[in-house]
Design a protein around this motif. Sequence first.
Motif, PDB file in Angstrom:
ATOM      1  N   GLU A   5     -26.316   6.000   9.571  1.00 37.01           N
ATOM      2  CA  GLU A   5     -26.594   5.627   8.184  1.00 37.01           C
ATOM      3  C   GLU A   5     -26.264   6.771   7.226  1.00 37.01           C
ATOM      4  OE1 GLU A   5     -30.127   3.636   5.521  1.00 37.01           O
ATOM      5  OE2 GLU A   5     -30.676   4.816   7.267  1.00 37.01           O
ATOM      6  N   SER A   6     -26.548   7.990   7.620  1.00 36.96           N
ATOM      7  CA  SER A   6     -26.248   9.148   6.777  1.00 36.96           C
ATOM      8  C   SER A   6     -24.747   9.286   6.548  1.00 36.96           C
ATOM      9  CB  SER A   6     -26.807  10.409   7.440  1.00 36.96           C
ATOM     10  OG  SER A   6     -26.396  11.546   6.762  1.00 36.96           O
ATOM     11  N   ARG A   7     -23.980   9.098   7.613  1.00 34.09           N
ATOM     12  CA  ARG A   7     -22.521   9.204   7.500  1.00 34.09           C
ATOM     13  C   ARG A   7     -21.969   8.119   6.571  1.00 34.09           C
ATOM     14  NH1 ARG A   7     -21.364  10.017  12.830  1.00 34.09           N
ATOM     15  NH2 ARG A   7     -21.611   7.814  13.141  1.00 34.09           N
ATOM     16  N   VAL A   8     -22.440   6.886   6.740  1.00 32.25           N
ATOM     17  CA  VAL A   8     -21.953   5.786   5.908  1.00 32.25           C
ATOM     18  C   VAL A   8     -22.414   5.964   4.462  1.00 32.25           C
ATOM     19  CG1 VAL A   8     -22.139   3.291   5.526  1.00 32.25           C
ATOM     20  CG2 VAL A   8     -21.700   4.164   7.806  1.00 32.25           C
TER      21      VAL A   8
ATOM     22  N   PRO B 202     -19.961  -0.661   9.594  1.00 37.92           N
ATOM     23  CA  PRO B 202     -19.972  -1.768  10.553  1.00 37.92           C
ATOM     24  C   PRO B 202     -19.359  -3.025   9.935  1.00 37.92           C
ATOM     25  CG  PRO B 202     -22.169  -1.410   9.688  1.00 37.92           C
ATOM     26  CD  PRO B 202     -21.307  -0.326   9.137  1.00 37.92           C
ATOM     27  N   GLU B 203     -19.156  -4.025  10.742  1.00 42.82           N
ATOM     28  CA  GLU B 203     -18.352  -5.193  10.376  1.00 42.82           C
ATOM     29  C   GLU B 203     -18.763  -5.904   9.083  1.00 42.82           C
ATOM     30  OE1 GLU B 203     -15.381  -7.606  10.142  1.00 42.82           O
ATOM     31  OE2 GLU B 203     -15.476  -6.096  11.694  1.00 42.82           O
ATOM     32  N   PRO B 204     -19.996  -6.340   8.878  1.00 39.71           N
ATOM     33  CA  PRO B 204     -20.240  -7.101   7.636  1.00 39.71           C
ATOM     34  C   PRO B 204     -20.033  -6.236   6.383  1.00 39.71           C
ATOM     35  CG  PRO B 204     -22.144  -7.228   9.101  1.00 39.71           C
ATOM     36  CD  PRO B 204     -21.170  -6.288   9.708  1.00 39.71           C
ATOM     37  N   TYR B 205     -20.408  -4.987   6.456  1.00 39.66           N
ATOM     38  CA  TYR B 205     -20.261  -4.099   5.303  1.00 39.66           C
ATOM     39  C   TYR B 205     -18.798  -3.714   5.090  1.00 39.66           C
ATOM     40  CZ  TYR B 205     -21.035  -0.103   2.216  1.00 39.66           C
ATOM     41  OH  TYR B 205     -20.992   0.774   1.178  1.00 39.66           O
ATOM     42  N   ARG B 206     -18.042  -3.620   6.172  1.00 41.32           N
ATOM     43  CA  ARG B 206     -16.626  -3.284   6.075  1.00 41.32           C
ATOM     44  C   ARG B 206     -15.878  -4.328   5.248  1.00 41.32           C
ATOM     45  NH1 ARG B 206     -14.642  -3.208  11.531  1.00 41.32           N
ATOM     46  NH2 ARG B 206     -16.015  -1.435  11.741  1.00 41.32           N
ATOM     47  N   ASP B 207     -16.286  -5.599   5.368  1.00 47.34           N
ATOM     48  CA  ASP B 207     -15.645  -6.649   4.572  1.00 47.34           C
ATOM     49  C   ASP B 207     -15.848  -6.414   3.074  1.00 47.34           C
ATOM     50  OD1 ASP B 207     -14.898  -7.804   6.956  1.00 47.34           O
ATOM     51  OD2 ASP B 207     -16.543  -9.262   6.962  1.00 47.34           O
ATOM     52  N   LYS B 208     -17.039  -5.984   2.702  1.00 42.61           N
ATOM     53  CA  LYS B 208     -17.315  -5.706   1.280  1.00 42.61           C
ATOM     54  C   LYS B 208     -16.523  -4.481   0.804  1.00 42.61           C
ATOM     55  CE  LYS B 208     -20.336  -8.957   1.300  1.00 42.61           C
ATOM     56  NZ  LYS B 208     -19.878 -10.293   1.078  1.00 42.61           N
TER      57      LYS B 208
ATOM     58  N   ALA C 271      -9.612   6.447  -4.999  1.00 41.00           N
ATOM     59  CA  ALA C 271     -10.531   5.351  -4.676  1.00 41.00           C
ATOM     60  C   ALA C 271     -10.080   4.614  -3.418  1.00 41.00           C
ATOM     61  CB  ALA C 271     -10.648   4.394  -5.853  1.00 41.00           C
ATOM     62  N   LEU C 272      -8.775   4.386  -3.307  1.00 41.73           N
ATOM     63  CA  LEU C 272      -8.252   3.721  -2.107  1.00 41.73           C
ATOM     64  C   LEU C 272      -8.481   4.572  -0.859  1.00 41.73           C
ATOM     65  CD1 LEU C 272      -4.909   2.237  -3.471  1.00 41.73           C
ATOM     66  CD2 LEU C 272      -7.006   1.005  -2.880  1.00 41.73           C
ATOM     67  N   TYR C 273      -8.265   5.864  -0.988  1.00 38.95           N
ATOM     68  CA  TYR C 273      -8.497   6.775   0.137  1.00 38.95           C
ATOM     69  C   TYR C 273      -9.962   6.745   0.560  1.00 38.95           C
ATOM     70  CZ  TYR C 273      -8.907  11.044   2.857  1.00 38.95           C
ATOM     71  OH  TYR C 273      -9.175  11.936   3.851  1.00 38.95           O
ATOM     72  N   ALA C 274     -10.862   6.796  -0.415  1.00 37.76           N
ATOM     73  CA  ALA C 274     -12.302   6.776  -0.099  1.00 37.76           C
ATOM     74  C   ALA C 274     -12.689   5.452   0.559  1.00 37.76           C
ATOM     75  CB  ALA C 274     -13.125   7.014  -1.355  1.00 37.76           C
ATOM     76  N   ALA C 275     -12.096   4.351   0.099  1.00 39.02           N
ATOM     77  CA  ALA C 275     -12.396   3.045   0.693  1.00 39.02           C
ATOM     78  C   ALA C 275     -11.905   2.980   2.130  1.00 39.02           C
ATOM     79  CB  ALA C 275     -11.775   1.926  -0.136  1.00 39.02           C
ATOM     80  N   ARG C 276     -10.697   3.455   2.368  1.00 36.08           N
ATOM     81  CA  ARG C 276     -10.159   3.436   3.732  1.00 36.08           C
ATOM     82  C   ARG C 276     -10.961   4.345   4.656  1.00 36.08           C
ATOM     83  NH1 ARG C 276      -7.618  -0.598   5.898  1.00 36.08           N
ATOM     84  NH2 ARG C 276      -5.843  -1.251   4.705  1.00 36.08           N
ATOM     85  N   GLU C 277     -11.392   5.480   4.140  1.00 37.48           N
ATOM     86  CA  GLU C 277     -12.196   6.391   4.951  1.00 37.48           C
ATOM     87  C   GLU C 277     -13.539   5.764   5.308  1.00 37.48           C
ATOM     88  OE1 GLU C 277     -13.221  11.114   5.015  1.00 37.48           O
ATOM     89  OE2 GLU C 277     -13.042  10.131   3.075  1.00 37.48           O
ATOM     90  N   LEU C 278     -14.109   5.019   4.383  1.00 41.30           N
ATOM     91  CA  LEU C 278     -15.388   4.361   4.650  1.00 41.30           C
ATOM     92  C   LEU C 278     -15.245   3.255   5.687  1.00 41.30           C
ATOM     93  CD1 LEU C 278     -18.379   3.913   4.120  1.00 41.30           C
ATOM     94  CD2 LEU C 278     -17.755   2.599   2.099  1.00 41.30           C
ATOM     95  N   THR C 279     -14.101   2.575   5.717  1.00 44.18           N
ATOM     96  CA  THR C 279     -13.932   1.492   6.693  1.00 44.18           C
ATOM     97  C   THR C 279     -13.957   2.008   8.129  1.00 44.18           C
ATOM     98  OG1 THR C 279     -11.527   1.612   6.555  1.00 44.18           O
ATOM     99  CG2 THR C 279     -12.637   0.003   5.133  1.00 44.18           C
ATOM    100  N   VAL C 280     -13.716   3.281   8.315  1.00 44.00           N
ATOM    101  CA  VAL C 280     -13.778   3.853   9.666  1.00 44.00           C
ATOM    102  C   VAL C 280     -15.216   3.861  10.177  1.00 44.00           C
ATOM    103  CG1 VAL C 280     -13.437   5.967  11.003  1.00 44.00           C
ATOM    104  CG2 VAL C 280     -11.729   5.259   9.334  1.00 44.00           C
ATOM    105  N   TYR C 281     -16.163   4.122   9.291  1.00 41.33           N
ATOM    106  CA  TYR C 281     -17.565   4.290   9.692  1.00 41.33           C
ATOM    107  C   TYR C 281     -18.423   3.056   9.466  1.00 41.33           C
ATOM    108  CZ  TYR C 281     -16.243   9.179   9.702  1.00 41.33           C
ATOM    109  OH  TYR C 281     -15.615  10.363   9.959  1.00 41.33           O
TER     110      TYR C 281
ATOM    111  N   LEU D   5     -19.554  -4.731  -3.318  1.00 41.41           N
ATOM    112  CA  LEU D   5     -19.753  -3.518  -2.524  1.00 41.41           C
ATOM    113  C   LEU D   5     -21.221  -3.095  -2.563  1.00 41.41           C
ATOM    114  CD1 LEU D   5     -18.422  -1.158  -0.925  1.00 41.41           C
ATOM    115  CD2 LEU D   5     -18.289   0.029  -3.117  1.00 41.41           C
ATOM    116  N   ASN D   6     -21.845  -3.158  -3.735  1.00 43.97           N
ATOM    117  CA  ASN D   6     -23.265  -2.801  -3.839  1.00 43.97           C
ATOM    118  C   ASN D   6     -24.150  -3.755  -3.044  1.00 43.97           C
ATOM    119  OD1 ASN D   6     -22.631  -0.698  -5.536  1.00 43.97           O
ATOM    120  ND2 ASN D   6     -22.877  -1.923  -7.385  1.00 43.97           N
ATOM    121  N   ILE D   7     -23.840  -5.040  -3.115  1.00 47.62           N
ATOM    122  CA  ILE D   7     -24.614  -6.030  -2.363  1.00 47.62           C
ATOM    123  C   ILE D   7     -24.451  -5.787  -0.866  1.00 47.62           C
ATOM    124  CG2 ILE D   7     -24.785  -8.492  -1.816  1.00 47.62           C
ATOM    125  CD1 ILE D   7     -23.926  -8.988  -4.775  1.00 47.62           C
ATOM    126  N   GLY D   8     -23.226  -5.516  -0.451  1.00 41.18           N
ATOM    127  CA  GLY D   8     -22.975  -5.237   0.970  1.00 41.18           C
ATOM    128  C   GLY D   8     -23.690  -3.982   1.438  1.00 41.18           C
TER     129      GLY D   8
END
Length: 195
Positions: A65-68, A115-121, A103-113, A155-158
């Motif tokens: 959770e801390s990493r995400v 989990p699936e439902p949040y990754r969709d958001k 922003a795109l870089y930060a989004a792609r970096e977040l998709t690595v960490y 994204l906030n809801i996710g």
Amino acid sequence: MNRRKYPPARNTVNKQTPSPEVKKPFRWIPGLLPTILALVGVWIPYKAQQISISQACIARVDSEESRVTEKTGALTAALGVFVSKTINPAVSADAYYSAAEKALYAARELTVYAPEPYRDKVMDAFWGVEDLMQISAHLKPREFERLAINRFNLLNIGYDAYRSSKDEERRLCTQDDPPPFVNEMLMRYLTFINS
């Protein structure tokens, strides 16, 4: 010499008749103490093991959770800078696209960490940035902006749903039975070791 063995003489003078056996009402108590000690000796290590398993589980959930959360904060900050560039009419195209790329870089970096439902958001936010990037830096139709902002709000809801799921995982970690994902991880580990 021939000696005959005679049975011993019976003493009839001091002969006592056996008294009927007196039943003691609590004769099971001396056997109870070792049993209790054995049970306590088994229960204490079992509980210690359960506590250490739940603490390790909670530490894993907290670490994830801390990493995400850190990566979500970076994405949210990059989105804030990018949205501020879309509002400012005097911004240069280079600054606009540079903010979008961050922003795109930060989004792609977040998709690595994530989990699936949040990754969709997160990917919804990613596509919102893509939509805004395709619009000229000086010609920004309001419809695309509203769509992008709606995607950013998803994204906030996710993220809120993600945090709730982590709270549920922590709750499962404190149960006596290990949570299902711990059993799954253990089975993967055992399969890895045996292969």
